[in-house]
Design a protein around this motif. Structure first.
Motif, mmCIF file in Angstrom:
data_model
loop_
_atom_site.group_PDB
_atom_site.id
_atom_site.type_symbol
_atom_site.label_atom_id
_atom_site.label_comp_id
_atom_site.label_asym_id
_atom_site.label_seq_id
_atom_site.Cartn_x
_atom_site.Cartn_y
_atom_site.Cartn_z
ATOM 1 N N ASP A 70 0.821 -1.315 -0.143
ATOM 2 C CA ASP A 70 -0.041 0.014 0.003
ATOM 3 C C ASP A 70 0.849 1.340 -0.049
ATOM 4 N N MET A 71 2.146 1.079 0.705
ATOM 5 C CA MET A 71 2.734 2.297 0.688
ATOM 6 C C MET A 71 3.662 2.652 -0.462
ATOM 7 N N CYS A 72 3.787 1.439 -1.242
ATOM 8 C CA CYS A 72 4.534 1.659 -2.689
ATOM 9 C C CYS A 72 3.419 2.257 -3.454
ATOM 10 N N ARG A 73 2.210 1.855 -3.396
ATOM 11 C CA ARG A 73 1.414 2.380 -4.289
ATOM 12 C C ARG A 73 0.836 3.881 -3.969
ATOM 13 N N MET A 74 0.789 4.240 -2.686
ATOM 14 C CA MET A 74 0.922 5.710 -2.058
ATOM 15 C C MET A 74 1.818 6.642 -2.787
ATOM 16 N N ALA A 122 16.436 -0.400 15.490
ATOM 17 C CA ALA A 122 15.558 -1.262 15.148
ATOM 18 C C ALA A 122 14.388 -0.444 14.436
ATOM 19 N N LYS A 123 13.995 0.948 15.213
ATOM 20 C CA LYS A 123 13.198 1.747 14.722
ATOM 21 C C LYS A 123 13.751 2.340 13.346
ATOM 22 N N TYR A 124 15.064 2.776 13.576
ATOM 23 C CA TYR A 124 15.805 3.335 12.396
ATOM 24 C C TYR A 124 15.483 2.635 10.886
ATOM 25 N N ASN A 125 16.108 1.295 11.302
ATOM 26 C CA ASN A 125 16.186 0.398 10.254
ATOM 27 C C ASN A 125 15.034 0.217 9.680
ATOM 28 N N ASN A 126 13.882 0.049 10.253
ATOM 29 C CA ASN A 126 12.435 0.110 9.823
ATOM 30 C C ASN A 126 12.127 1.089 8.961
ATOM 31 N N VAL A 165 11.616 4.161 3.460
ATOM 32 C CA VAL A 165 11.879 5.027 2.761
ATOM 33 C C VAL A 165 12.649 4.595 1.276
ATOM 34 N N LYS A 166 13.770 3.512 1.810
ATOM 35 C CA LYS A 166 14.317 2.981 0.365
ATOM 36 C C LYS A 166 13.470 2.172 -0.280
ATOM 37 N N ASP A 167 12.717 1.107 0.104
ATOM 38 C CA ASP A 167 12.016 0.173 -0.671
ATOM 39 C C ASP A 167 10.635 0.643 -1.188
ATOM 40 N N CYS A 168 10.075 1.504 -0.483
ATOM 41 C CA CYS A 168 8.466 1.730 -0.579
ATOM 42 C C CYS A 168 8.264 3.424 -1.281
ATOM 43 N N GLU A 176 11.178 4.801 -2.601
ATOM 44 C CA GLU A 176 12.263 5.090 -3.544
ATOM 45 C C GLU A 176 13.440 6.053 -3.115
ATOM 46 N N SER A 177 13.774 6.397 -1.819
ATOM 47 C CA SER A 177 14.656 7.204 -1.326
ATOM 48 C C SER A 177 14.400 8.608 -1.767
ATOM 49 N N HIS A 178 13.011 9.082 -1.904
ATOM 50 C CA HIS A 178 12.742 10.242 -2.425
ATOM 51 C C HIS A 178 13.202 11.467 -1.185
ATOM 52 N N LEU A 179 13.760 12.332 -1.755
ATOM 53 C CA LEU A 179 13.900 13.288 -0.923
ATOM 54 C C LEU A 179 13.273 13.977 0.332
ATOM 55 N N VAL A 180 12.032 14.101 -0.317
ATOM 56 C CA VAL A 180 11.119 14.294 0.875
ATOM 57 C C VAL A 180 11.182 13.523 2.153
ATOM 58 N N PHE A 181 11.159 12.226 1.891
ATOM 59 C CA PHE A 181 11.081 11.344 2.953
ATOM 60 C C PHE A 181 12.561 10.867 3.767
ATOM 61 N N GLN A 182 13.576 11.355 3.019
ATOM 62 C CA GLN A 182 14.790 11.358 3.406
ATOM 63 C C GLN A 182 14.765 12.563 4.503
ATOM 64 N N LYS A 183 14.389 13.584 4.135
ATOM 65 C CA LYS A 183 14.563 14.838 5.050
ATOM 66 C C LYS A 183 13.528 14.508 6.120
#
Length: 780
Positions: A296-300, A353-357, A362-365, A367-374
């Motif tokens: 669902d997050m990938c679709r979003m 564990a939280k950070y890796n999750n 951010v990476k898989d769903c 695509e490491s987009h700048l908005v989510f990296q920030k």
């Protein structure tokens, strides 16, 4: 010589041929017009247009247009107008096919001469364009409103999950496309291309504009009801299906140029208008993150990253990023708020564990987009830089993170190396969010020193790889001392090997053996370190060193001085460890100890006891003394009794009770008296006492805070001078901003501290105030 052909005579023959073609086309015959008659028709037109006496070129061009008009008005238009809906569209398509066949005969054969010479010479429309204009003016224009309604109704039917004739729709759309004729009659022809050309003006103005408007209305109704009825994941599934259907629609029968406009209309109504309501639903973004709903997050991300939602400062992903940031902060704060219930290492482990999750999301769903990296960076900067309380004591995240790295690297032998590298990589990524990296550096160096000097299971390459990871994040200056410590250890090993070349196995003879017996020796291994790289270690200045140890120190110092003439050794006994032999004890644990108490003699063994250097010194005192008080030991060693307590504690109060104290108790107190525990019976003949130096005490933590504050003071002053030397004059606010920016890699200095350092530099005449009083000048 051929006789000239009269206008009426020639046109009669030509018109008869045209009628015959119409009859063939409308009769549905598959037979072509006879080649011989085609040739005769062309010849007649050619002669009428080229004969010198009675040239009829202009008249033939006009009658060509009139013949089409006559046919279209009398036959085609009535046939189409009498029908409705799909039948009307089918009839129009068939009549258009007939029109194209007629154009093929008339334009390409009968009247070809007109295109080759007359049209170009007089800058006129080609015969093909003339035929198109006739069809548009006399058939298409009178019925295009009805055609448009029928097409839109057909598309609406298809959108409602019913079937539609794609071939029919594609044929109608192509008619709209070919009816776009320009009317630039004044522009000259270029390279034989006539001025009137086919454009998409009719398609865009007469069809696309209304079609896009209807699309807006259709999806506005759909989105309004679905956003209320459906959950966010289900809504996205349907929205994605709608958008895919629209793309298929373009592929099946619309013109390619409509794709962007069509998708923008659908995306606006389905996504942009209702975005805030959708993402804030109970089943919205927070629920997707909490449930790790990857699909669902990938679709979003696919839906809300579309180009139509990226307008100026607006970004369709930004509201989602803001919600994610808020949620990550809440999750991280939840971990930190329960830190008082956990060991410090567990806190960092849970944060990791939280950070890796979330980093994985951010990476898989996303695509490491700048908005989510920030968003991830801001969230963890907020969490990681919070004040932390562990077991009632205030801690910094920098200290906890250094402790966690220490635990991972100390246990490196027990864990797969690939797993350790992954853990360290994610730890360094989390470390990158620390604002007080200089605190981490000092705590990490303290722990690194203990691992390098005291650990028997150290993996040196893992230490180097971890330092390299830190270097990539913060630069070589940040890790220079750490790298120097690792290099020191390697150099020291080489030096020790050379020493053992002269003194086999590092053994120093203290006393020659009597009557051919073995000499008394002590094997030593000395680690020579560079003072500037390592943490500052203190050693009691008046420490009383046993003669046998003093002899070893003299031998090594002499050897070192001969090899390194420009360096001086300073011995740090608090960081050393010794293995001493204990005689007269039995091995076997509690059972043997009990038997010994009962008077049963067991086999006595030699026990090898590994302790710190100072613990070895005080244990040697019991060779000549049965009982010693705390004050007696402190006086004999030349140490402060308070400092001595921590060395006595691990020998007396912990698992391995080498010494017994009187009176009994859980603390070492002034006046306590100690004696050897002769009932001590370990399970093995080699015992290691936990080294006091391996534990970070409050004094070390306090020293780190004091050292860091002093280093910051110097760093701020150096940065101010460097900036002012380059700029010469600067306003106060600009100077503060540049200093903060320059030092933010290590720590974030407060403006009030910067101001205080500026004032100090003014007093020391590095700077002076400018004439306005709001800025500064650099004094060379």
């Amino acid at each position: 010589m051929e006789e000239p052909i009269g206008l009426e005579e020639g046109w009669k023959d030509t018109h008869d041929s045209i009628k015959k073609i119409i009859k063939i086309i409308e009769g549905g015959s598959t037979k072509d017009f006879p080649v011989e008659e085609s040739s005769n028709a062309y010849t007649i037109v050619y002669r009428m247009c080229t004969q010198k006496n009675g040239n009829h070129t202009d008249e033939m061009y006009e009658r060509y247009s009139a013949s089409f008009k006559e046919y279209l008005v009398e036959s085609v238009l009535p046939a189409v107008q009498k029908l409705e809906g799909i039948e009307m569209l089918k009839e129009l398509v068939q009549r258009w096919k007939n029109q194209r066949q007629m154009m093929r005969y008339l334009s390409n054969i009968f009247f070809k001469y007109l295109d080759r010479y007359h049209v170009i010479r007089h800058n006129l429309d080609s015969t093909r364009i003339v035929a198109l204009k006739c069809f548009k003016a006399h058939v298409f224009d009178p019925i295009k409103a009805r055609v448009l309604d029928a097409v839109l109704e057909l598309i609406h039917t298809e959108r409602e999950a019913e079937t539609a004739d794609h071939r029919l729709l594609k044929a109608i759309i192509s008619i709209f496309c070919e009816m776009g004729l320009s009317d630039k009659q004044d522009a000259p022809a270029q390279d034989g291309v006539v001025t009137s050309e086919i454009t998409l003006s009719c398609y865009q103005d007469d069809f696309e504009k209304e079609f896009i408007e209807q699309t807006h209305k259709y999806y506005a109704r759909k989105a309004s009801s679905l956003s209320e009825e459906e959950s966010f994941p289900n809504y996205m599934i349907k929205a994605e299906t709608f958008l895919q259907n629209e793309m298929e629609r373009v592929k099946n029968y619309l013109h390619d140029s409509s794709e962007t406009k069509l998708l923008e209309a659908a995306e606006h109504e389905l996504l942009e208008v209702h975005q805030e309501r959708l993402i804030n639903k109970d089943t919205g973004v927070i629920a997707l993150l909490a449930n790790h709903a990857t699909e669902d997050m990938c679709r979003m991300f696919r839906l809300f990253s579309v180009k139509s939602l990226q307008k100026g400062q607006q970004d369709g992903l930004q509201p989602i990023g803001d919600l994610m940031c808020k949620y990550v902060i809440e999750e991280g704060n939840g971990v930190v708020d329960t830190s008082h219930e956990e060991e410090s290492v567990n806190l960092i482990e849970r944060l990791l564990a939280k950070y890796n999750n979330f980093a994985g999301i951010v990476k898989d769903c996303f695509e490491s987009h700048l908005v989510f990296q920030k968003a991830l960076k801001l969230a963890f900067e907020t969490v990681v830089n919070r004040d932390v309380t562990v077991k009632g004591k205030p801690k910094t995240s920098a200290e906890l993170m250094a402790d966690y790295c220490d635990r991972v690297l100390k246990n490196a032998q027990k864990v797969d190396e690939e797993e350790i590298n992954k853990t360290l990589e994610s730890t360094v990524q989390l470390f990158n969010h620390l604002q007080e990296k200089d605190y981490f550096a000092d705590f990490y160096r303290i722990q690194l020193a203990k691992r390098l000097l005291m650990s028997n299971n150290m993996r040196e390459h893992l230490e180097s790889e971890t330092i390299l990871k830190l270097k990539m994040q913060c630069g070589s200056q940040f890790t220079a001392k750490m790298a120097g410590m690792v290099q020191d250890l390697s150099t020291s090993k080489d030096f020790q090997q050379n020493f053992e070349g002269e003194y086999p196995d590092g053994k120093i003879v203290l006393e020659e053996g009597r009557d051919g017996g073995k000499p008394t020796t002590i094997a030593i291994s000395v680690q020579v370190l560079t003072h500037g790289y390592w943490p500052t270690y203190t050693s009691p200045e008046d420490l009383a060193i046993p003669p046998e140890i003093a002899r070893c120190m003299e031998v090594f110092t002499e050897y070192y001085s001969n090899k390194q003439t420009h360096r001086k050794l300073r011995w740090v006994h608090t960081m050393g460890k010794n293995t001493i032999e204990m005689h007269g004890f039995t091995i076997g644990g509690a059972k043997k100890a009990k038997e010994r108490k009962e008077g049963k003699k067991g086999k006595e063994s030699k026990i090898h006891l590994t302790v710190s250097t100072i613990q070895a010194f005080l244990l040697l005192m019991f060779n000549n003394n049965e009982r010693l008080s705390l004050e007696d030991i402190a006086s004999a060693l030349g140490m402060d009794p308070k400092e001595l307590r921590k060395y006595m504690k691990s020998l007396t109060l912990q698992k391995e009770k080498i010494l017994l104290k009187e009176p009994e108790g859980k603390e070492i107190n002034p006046g306590d008296v100690f004696r050897v525990n002769y009932d001590y019976s370990p399970l093995k003949n080699r015992v290691s006492i936990p080294l006091v130096v391996m534990q970070t005490d409050e004094k070390q933590v306090q020293d780190v805070h004091e050292n860091v504050q002093q280093d910051r003071k110097l760093a701020i002053e150096a940065c101010i001078v460097r900036v002012m030397k380059a700029r010469v004059t600067m306003q106060h606010s600009a100077l503060v901003n540049e200093v903060v920016q320059s030092l933010s890699m290590l720590f974030r200095p407060e403006p009030r501290i910067i101001k205080k350092r500026v004032e100090d530099l003014i007093q020391r005449e590095y700077l002076e105030r400018d004439d306005s009083g709001s800025g500064y000048k650099y004094k060379a």
